[in-house]
Write a protein that holds these residues in place. Structure first.
Motif, PDB file in Angstrom:
ATOM      1  N   GLU A  96       1.534   1.851  -1.309  1.00 50.18           N
ATOM      2  CA  GLU A  96       2.402   3.015  -1.455  1.00 50.18           C
ATOM      3  C   GLU A  96       2.832   3.548  -0.086  1.00 50.18           C
ATOM      4  O   GLU A  96       3.996   3.917   0.123  1.00 50.18           O
ATOM      5  N   PHE A  97       1.902   3.567   0.860  1.00 46.72           N
ATOM      6  CA  PHE A  97       2.240   4.034   2.211  1.00 46.72           C
ATOM      7  C   PHE A  97       3.259   3.113   2.874  1.00 46.72           C
ATOM      8  O   PHE A  97       4.216   3.579   3.505  1.00 46.72           O
ATOM      9  N   LEU A  98       3.072   1.810   2.711  1.00 44.63           N
ATOM     10  CA  LEU A  98       4.022   0.855   3.279  1.00 44.63           C
ATOM     11  C   LEU A  98       5.392   0.990   2.640  1.00 44.63           C
ATOM     12  O   LEU A  98       6.418   0.919   3.329  1.00 44.63           O
ATOM     13  N   GLU A  99       5.419   1.178   1.344  1.00 46.71           N
ATOM     14  CA  GLU A  99       6.707   1.360   0.664  1.00 46.71           C
ATOM     15  C   GLU A  99       7.410   2.628   1.153  1.00 46.71           C
ATOM     16  O   GLU A  99       8.627   2.649   1.341  1.00 46.71           O
ATOM     17  N   THR A 100       6.624   3.679   1.373  1.00 48.14           N
ATOM     18  CA  THR A 100       7.219   4.916   1.897  1.00 48.14           C
ATOM     19  C   THR A 100       7.806   4.706   3.285  1.00 48.14           C
ATOM     20  O   THR A 100       8.913   5.170   3.590  1.00 48.14           O
ATOM     21  N   LEU A 101       7.075   3.983   4.140  1.00 43.75           N
ATOM     22  CA  LEU A 101       7.580   3.706   5.483  1.00 43.75           C
ATOM     23  C   LEU A 101       8.848   2.867   5.436  1.00 43.75           C
ATOM     24  O   LEU A 101       9.808   3.108   6.185  1.00 43.75           O
ATOM     25  N   ILE A 102       8.873   1.873   4.555  1.00 36.08           N
ATOM     26  CA  ILE A 102      10.056   1.017   4.449  1.00 36.08           C
ATOM     27  C   ILE A 102      11.260   1.812   3.954  1.00 36.08           C
ATOM     28  O   ILE A 102      12.378   1.674   4.470  1.00 36.08           O
ATOM     29  N   GLU A 103      11.043   2.656   2.948  1.00 39.17           N
ATOM     30  CA  GLU A 103      12.147   3.485   2.444  1.00 39.17           C
ATOM     31  C   GLU A 103      12.655   4.444   3.514  1.00 39.17           C
ATOM     32  O   GLU A 103      13.871   4.640   3.670  1.00 39.17           O
TER      33      GLU A 103
END
Length: 330
Positions: A145-152
């Motif tokens: 979830e943290f990685l997805e937030t950073l990518i977004e």
């Protein structure tokens, strides 16, 4: 190392640099032309091992060794079901045993060892952990979830930057078009010589470009980009004191060691080796090592904290003993 190529038509990368090799779940590679020929109906058998394959499951071979591609595909399929996390186990040992079991399954399926027993183990695990598998599939871990937030966030910032660049390009093109139209109108309707009109137009364009650079955004301090003043204004903040220095207080539990200045005046450095030029260049002095050795020697000499320290007159008797100590002589 063997030349990478198609095992069916014998075409190699050396003879055809644009050769595309495709691989399937069985781990055997075929070139794109052979795949289109053999799997024209959508399904067929692998010419190497006879495994039933489908055209839609072929993918581009990335690694030179096709067995690596096979292991990656098997690992993805296994981890889709064996998706427990470390927090799902009561101890680290059980989690490590779980990871070792996954590696054993991947190894057996990749190297065709105990395939039937391994498949039965997988089916049994699916039945026993059916609810847990569904729950973990629907729930992403915190790291994901943290990685997805950073990518977004990065994608959003990239989009904003592109929009800003496009707006600047549009404004620049519009300014150039307007300047060009103004030059054409001046050449058509003014009575001055053409070279005077062109030179004045260039001067005006340079002046506008300079003004545009000066009107750019400012730093957080309020200074505009390109400002040459050496004085930086500070934002006044009516707040409490942010930092207060407190000197370090050391409990020696022994005689108070002499200060660095006393080392020079009282003869403590009489038998200390003189520092070299390299040590002096590094910022060291003879007194530093001597002072540290005396601190270590004096610390903790009192077994009872209530015993008073010796007077300064008695302390003067220490230099000869300390200066001849092997701890500080070299």
């Amino acid at each position: 190392m063997e030349e990478q190529g198609c095992p069916r038509c014998k075409t190699t990368k050396y003879r055809n640099p644009s050769l595309k090799l495709l691989v399937n779940v069985c781990g055997h590679s075929l070139c794109e032309s052979c795949v289109e020929l053999l799997f024209v109906k959508g399904s067929g058998l692998c010419p190497e091992c006879g495994t039933s394959l489908r055209r839609s499951t072929f993918r581009l071979q990335i690694f030179e060794d096709a067995s690596v591609e096979k292991e990656i595909d098997i690992r993805k399929r296994v981890l889709r079901d064996f998706n427990k996390k470390e927090e799902d186990f009561p101890s680290l040992q059980e989690y490590n045993d779980y990871l070792e079991m996954i590696e054993t399954i991947v190894f057996n399926l990749t190297n065709h060892q105990d395939v039937e027993a391994t498949k039965k183990m997988i089916d049994q695990y699916k039945k026993e952990n059916k609810d847990q598998i569904k729950k973990n599939l629907s729930k992403l871990s915190k790291d994901e979830e943290f990685l997805e937030t950073l990518i977004e966030q990065e994608q959003h910032e990239t989009t904003i930057r592109k929009m800003i660049l496009l707006e600047e390009e549009k404004k620049e093109k519009a300014a150039k078009r307007k300047s060009k139209e103004a030059l054409i109108d001046a050449l058509m309707y003014q009575d001055r010589p053409a070279h005077d009109i062109i030179s004045s137009h260039k001067e005006l364009a340079q002046h506008e470009e300079l003004e545009a650079k000066r009107a750019t955004t400012a730093f957080s301090t309020g200074i505009k980009i390109g400002h040459r003043s050496d004085i930086v204004p500070l934002n006044k903040q009516e707040t409490a004191q942010l930092y207060r220095y407190c000197p370090l207080v050391i409990e020696w539990c022994g005689p108070e060691p002499p200060t660095v200045d006393e080392l020079y005046t009282d003869g403590y450095l009489r038998n200390i080796r003189t520092i070299s030029d390299a040590e002096r260049a590094g910022g060291f002095r003879e007194a530093l090592a001597c002072h540290r050795a005396l601190q270590d020697a004096f610390s903790g000499l009192y077994s009872f904290p209530n015993v008073s320290a010796p007077s300064p007159a008695k302390r003067k008797s220490f230099p000869q003993t300390a200066a001849h100590s092997p701890m500080i002589t070299s």
